[in-house]
Design an enzyme around this catalytic site. Structure first.
Site, PDB file in Angstrom:
ATOM      1  N   TYR A 144       4.406  -6.711  13.862  1.00 47.74           N
ATOM      2  CA  TYR A 144       5.423  -7.748  13.647  1.00 47.74           C
ATOM      3  C   TYR A 144       5.953  -8.316  14.964  1.00 47.74           C
ATOM      4  O   TYR A 144       6.472  -9.428  14.994  1.00 47.74           O
ATOM      5  CB  TYR A 144       6.618  -7.193  12.858  1.00 47.74           C
ATOM      6  N   LYS A 193      -3.217   5.299  10.625  1.00 40.25           N
ATOM      7  CA  LYS A 193      -4.604   4.918  10.315  1.00 40.25           C
ATOM      8  C   LYS A 193      -5.438   5.273  11.545  1.00 40.25           C
ATOM      9  O   LYS A 193      -6.102   4.423  12.146  1.00 40.25           O
ATOM     10  CB  LYS A 193      -4.628   3.404   9.983  1.00 40.25           C
ATOM     11  N   ASP A 225      -3.861   4.993   3.599  1.00 43.56           N
ATOM     12  CA  ASP A 225      -4.439   4.691   2.286  1.00 43.56           C
ATOM     13  C   ASP A 225      -4.286   5.882   1.353  1.00 43.56           C
ATOM     14  O   ASP A 225      -3.943   5.733   0.177  1.00 43.56           O
ATOM     15  CB  ASP A 225      -5.911   4.241   2.409  1.00 43.56           C
ATOM     16  N   ASP A 249       6.979  -0.551   5.938  1.00 40.73           N
ATOM     17  CA  ASP A 249       7.458  -1.684   5.142  1.00 40.73           C
ATOM     18  C   ASP A 249       6.864  -1.603   3.734  1.00 40.73           C
ATOM     19  O   ASP A 249       7.565  -1.669   2.720  1.00 40.73           O
ATOM     20  CB  ASP A 249       7.013  -2.978   5.851  1.00 40.73           C
ATOM     21  N   ASP A 253       8.667   0.207   0.173  1.00 40.52           N
ATOM     22  CA  ASP A 253       8.940  -0.694  -0.945  1.00 40.52           C
ATOM     23  C   ASP A 253       8.232  -0.229  -2.218  1.00 40.52           C
ATOM     24  O   ASP A 253       8.782  -0.351  -3.320  1.00 40.52           O
ATOM     25  CB  ASP A 253       8.510  -2.125  -0.617  1.00 40.52           C
TER      26      ASP A 253
END
Ligand code: NAD
Length: 360
Positions: A144, A193, A225, A249, A253
């Protein structure tokens, strides 16, 4: 104890639920002999109306001179997002707040209450004895905040977003996660990851080094994952999950749906010096504003997090958490968590019930 709290109710249901959280804090102050000074400030659309800015300098100063920040929520109806008042309102308020004070860790507890297990979309045998996870998400690094670029190559439209971390950013948020696990079930799951990404390889290396400072905490590494699947398949295995900005994020959520309503979920943003802001995970809910039906629990539990984390008032925070739990066990339900059994109550009545149990 005397503490000054910057109170920023914001927009929509923000002022409605904030008023109730302040009443709960007053009750705690009275019961335990503290003095909380509430310094009210404007933020979001409310601040724009008064000053033409979403996060005016006077509010920044108010926050700077306070011991902690209690935030409501900001933003208007999505359909009105192009109006000056609402355009980029959330970014100009919440992101600006995070940037101003370098809040690098976002703490989001996700709990499925026994009395509300029927609200959880997962099967009862998956919920088991209860889901109780805390997400610690790095907040000011990663993809981001790296360079975002659009360009044309070989006649094709292309884009890149750069993900970047340095070891200090990772170590800081990892320490906050381990510290949290120390007062919980003593397990940290670090999600990355690392089979593909360089930033994740660095993440894993640094989290492992920080773990050596906390020998009593069990550390496991999990690929993102797999974690996404495990949150649905066996959420009871998790205690504290620490992860990078992008993964956090999305995962937090996804998990936010488990308790059954956004109105139950508190959150916090902390910086490396321990200064923090506390807010419900949900937004300003313009669809229900002004009706007195919003669930005040997320804001009340955010206030409890503030007492515990910023002021070290653990007993007081627990008193609030237990009062909330008892209120739910006793069947009080705002509209978002009402399903034909229990007693349907307004925002104010819910807070009244919490305060009554706090005093009992
Ligand atoms: P939202 O979280 O405001 O609402 C989503 C749904 O959850 C709505 O149906 C709402 O009624 C319900 N809900 C949320 N909190 C509730 C509560 N306490 N009690 C009962 N029901 C509750 O998300 P949205 O509708 O996508 O966004 C509305 C506005 O909020 C937008 O302007 C958005 O930018 C802003 N927003 C602000 C923040 C923040 O202040 N940190 C976070 C998210 C969204």
């Amino acid at each position: 104890m005397h503490k000054k709290i910057a109170v920023l109710p914001g927009d929509g249901i923000g002022p409605e639920v904030m008023a109730e959280a302040l009443r709960v804090l007053q009750a705690v102050a009275h019961e335990f002999g503290h003095y909380f000074e509430f310094a009210q400030g404007l933020v979001g659309g409310a601040a724009y109306d008064a000053t033409g800015e979403h996060f005016p300098a006077v509010t920044v100063e108010l926050c700077r001179s306070s011991d902690a920040i209690l935030f409501g929520s900001v933003g208007g109806p999505v359909a009105e997002a192009s109006q000056d008042k609402w355009r980029n309102c959330e970014a100009n308020s919440v992101l600006a707040l995070r940037k101003t004070f370098s809040f690098n860790a976002n703490i989001r507890p996700v709990r499925v209450y026994e009395s509300l297990r029927e609200m959880c979309p997962l099967r009862s045998e998956v919920i088991g004895d209860g889901i109780d996870i805390v997400f610690v998400r790095e907040l000011i690094g990663d993809i981001y905040f790296g360079e975002h670029k659009r360009f044309v190559e070989n006649g094709l439209r292309c884009a890149t977003d750069v993900a970047e971390y340095n070891e200090e950013q990772v170590a800081s948020v990892a320490r906050q996660a381990f510290a949290l696990a120390q007062v919980r079930r003593k397990k940290v799951t670090s999600v990355d990851k690392a089979n593909v990404l360089s930033t994740s390889k660095l993440w894993r290396e640094v989290v492992t080094e920080v773990a050596a400072e906390f020998p009593e905490i069990e550390l496991e590494h999990m690929l993102v994952d797999n974690c996404a699947m495990q949150i649905i398949k066996k959420p009871t295995q998790f205690d504290v999950i620490v992860t990078a900005n992008l993964f956090g994020d999305i995962l937090s959520d996804a998990a936010a749906i488990l308790p059954g309503s956004l109105g139950l979920l508190p959150s916090a943003g902390l910086n490396a010096e321990g200064f923090g802001y506390y807010e419900p995970s949900g937004g300003s809910a313009p669809d229900i504003m002004g009706q007195g039906i919003a669930n005040p629990i997320a804001q009340i539990l955010s206030a409890a997090m503030m007492l515990k984390t910023s002021f070290g008032l653990v007993r007081e925070a627990m008193a609030i958490e237990q009062a909330v739990e008892k209120t739910l066990v006793d069947g009080f339900r705002t509209a978002d968590i009402y399903n034909d059994n229990g007693r349907k109550v307004t925002t104010r009545e819910m807070a009244d019930a919490v305060i009554a149990r706090l005093r009992a």
